[in-house]
Design a protein around this motif. Sequence first.
Motif, PDB file in Angstrom:
ATOM      1  N   ARG A  90      69.526  -9.595 129.803  1.00 40.77           N
ATOM      2  CA  ARG A  90      69.990  -8.483 128.978  1.00 40.77           C
ATOM      3  C   ARG A  90      69.330  -8.522 127.613  1.00 40.77           C
ATOM      4  O   ARG A  90      68.901  -7.493 127.077  1.00 40.77           O
ATOM      5  CB  ARG A  90      71.492  -8.528 128.866  1.00 40.77           C
ATOM      6  CG  ARG A  90      72.104  -7.291 128.230  1.00 40.77           C
ATOM      7  CD  ARG A  90      73.607  -7.475 128.095  1.00 40.77           C
ATOM      8  NE  ARG A  90      73.960  -8.541 127.169  1.00 40.77           N
ATOM      9  CZ  ARG A  90      73.911  -8.408 125.834  1.00 40.77           C
ATOM     10  NH1 ARG A  90      73.520  -7.281 125.268  1.00 40.77           N
ATOM     11  NH2 ARG A  90      74.256  -9.419 125.050  1.00 40.77           N
ATOM     12  N   ARG A  91      69.263  -9.713 127.055  1.00 43.08           N
ATOM     13  CA  ARG A  91      68.721  -9.802 125.697  1.00 43.08           C
ATOM     14  C   ARG A  91      67.213  -9.618 125.676  1.00 43.08           C
ATOM     15  O   ARG A  91      66.636  -9.086 124.720  1.00 43.08           O
ATOM     16  CB  ARG A  91      69.078 -11.157 125.094  1.00 43.08           C
ATOM     17  CG  ARG A  91      70.532 -11.309 124.783  1.00 43.08           C
ATOM     18  CD  ARG A  91      70.775 -12.595 124.057  1.00 43.08           C
ATOM     19  NE  ARG A  91      72.186 -12.828 123.800  1.00 43.08           N
ATOM     20  CZ  ARG A  91      72.627 -13.856 123.085  1.00 43.08           C
ATOM     21  NH1 ARG A  91      71.771 -14.734 122.578  1.00 43.08           N
ATOM     22  NH2 ARG A  91      73.927 -13.978 122.904  1.00 43.08           N
ATOM     23  N   THR A  92      66.559 -10.094 126.735  1.00 43.73           N
ATOM     24  CA  THR A  92      65.086 -10.047 126.730  1.00 43.73           C
ATOM     25  C   THR A  92      64.542  -8.788 127.406  1.00 43.73           C
ATOM     26  O   THR A  92      63.353  -8.498 127.313  1.00 43.73           O
ATOM     27  CB  THR A  92      64.527 -11.282 127.446  1.00 43.73           C
ATOM     28  OG1 THR A  92      65.019 -11.282 128.773  1.00 43.73           O
ATOM     29  CG2 THR A  92      64.938 -12.546 126.724  1.00 43.73           C
ATOM     30  N   GLY A  93      65.368  -8.094 128.098  1.00 44.88           N
ATOM     31  CA  GLY A  93      64.879  -6.947 128.829  1.00 44.88           C
ATOM     32  C   GLY A  93      64.241  -7.323 130.150  1.00 44.88           C
ATOM     33  O   GLY A  93      63.769  -6.457 130.904  1.00 44.88           O
ATOM     34  N   LEU A  94      64.159  -8.576 130.395  1.00 40.36           N
ATOM     35  CA  LEU A  94      63.577  -9.015 131.664  1.00 40.36           C
ATOM     36  C   LEU A  94      64.677  -9.080 132.713  1.00 40.36           C
ATOM     37  O   LEU A  94      65.838  -9.285 132.394  1.00 40.36           O
ATOM     38  CB  LEU A  94      62.952 -10.394 131.503  1.00 40.36           C
ATOM     39  CG  LEU A  94      61.816 -10.507 130.504  1.00 40.36           C
ATOM     40  CD1 LEU A  94      61.394 -11.953 130.361  1.00 40.36           C
ATOM     41  CD2 LEU A  94      60.635  -9.647 130.928  1.00 40.36           C
TER      42      LEU A  94
END
Lengths: 181, 170
Positions: free
Chosen positions: A149-153
């Motif tokens: 969620r935080r990295t977009g990965l």
Amino acid sequence: MSDEGAICCAWAQERLEPYLDGELPAAEASALQTHLHSCSACATELQRAERVLAGLRALPVCACPPHVAAAAWARLQALGSHQRRQRARDWLDGWLVPHWRVAGAATVGLVLVLAAGYQHTRAAARAREVARAQAQVEWTLAYVGELGRRTGLTVREQVVRPHVVAPVQRAAAAAGQRRSL
Amino acid sequence: MIGRFRRLCARHQDRVFTFARYYLGQREDAEDVTQEVLVRLWEHGAQIPEEELPAWLATVRRNACLDLLRRRRSERAVVSSSGGCEPLERAVAPGPQPDGLVQDAELRAQLEGGLQLLPEAQRAVVVLREVQGMTYEQISQALGLPLNTVKVYLHRGRRALRGYLGEHVP
């Protein structure tokens, strides 16, 4: 000696001992003293009685040999250990043997309780291990999800597909080409 | 604990041994009785009030003597009246001595031997009263005898001794 004199001597000699102890009634003591003044035989007997009394009172105190007390102590020690063993035997004979059914049932019950407790302990340990492993998996998945969620990965696209699935597919394709050849 | 036991023995053993010595007439028997009494004293003496201890101890030592005499009678068929009495053989001092001391030693030997010839109850009363200085009341309590009986036994015992010694008492 006349009968009266013989009676008097017999009477007197019976009273010599209480006379020496001062236990003769006054009247009898006075009569005895009067007789002793006139009777040498009884006077001699009085002296003899005094000598015996003095001799008895002069008998010495006998010192007890030291080994007697030591032997008594040793016997007490032996009695003490014997009494402890005897008390244990008495307990067995007095309670355990007559009540062997009760004792046996109590023993069996104790064994069952201990066994149940042991099983409960093992099951509880397994349950704790499973719960711990489950908690670790959930934490890991949550961590990975938060990371994505935080990295977009996404784990599936950026991690699993290129690093797990793709290598497995390439290995399978290579194996198929070698078989066709 | 052994220290307490030693103090207890130091306080009572000579008195017990003295009674047994004169009552039984044999040193070895007196040692056996004294040992028995010390064991009983250690086991039960603490339960006895202090003022009753002398009478209690007198009872115990006399009963111990009687027990031993019963055992001896069952072991020996005949007791020699001349050779079995140790005091008659050992009490007379060897060698020349002043006449008074010889007479005292002989008198003591004769008294010790004469005591063995008394009936047991009279012997116990004579030893407790004249040798150990107990009161009539203490002897009465110790032996379980009425007071007047104690006095009667004492006087009969001393009269019997006077008769047994006869010409040996100067």
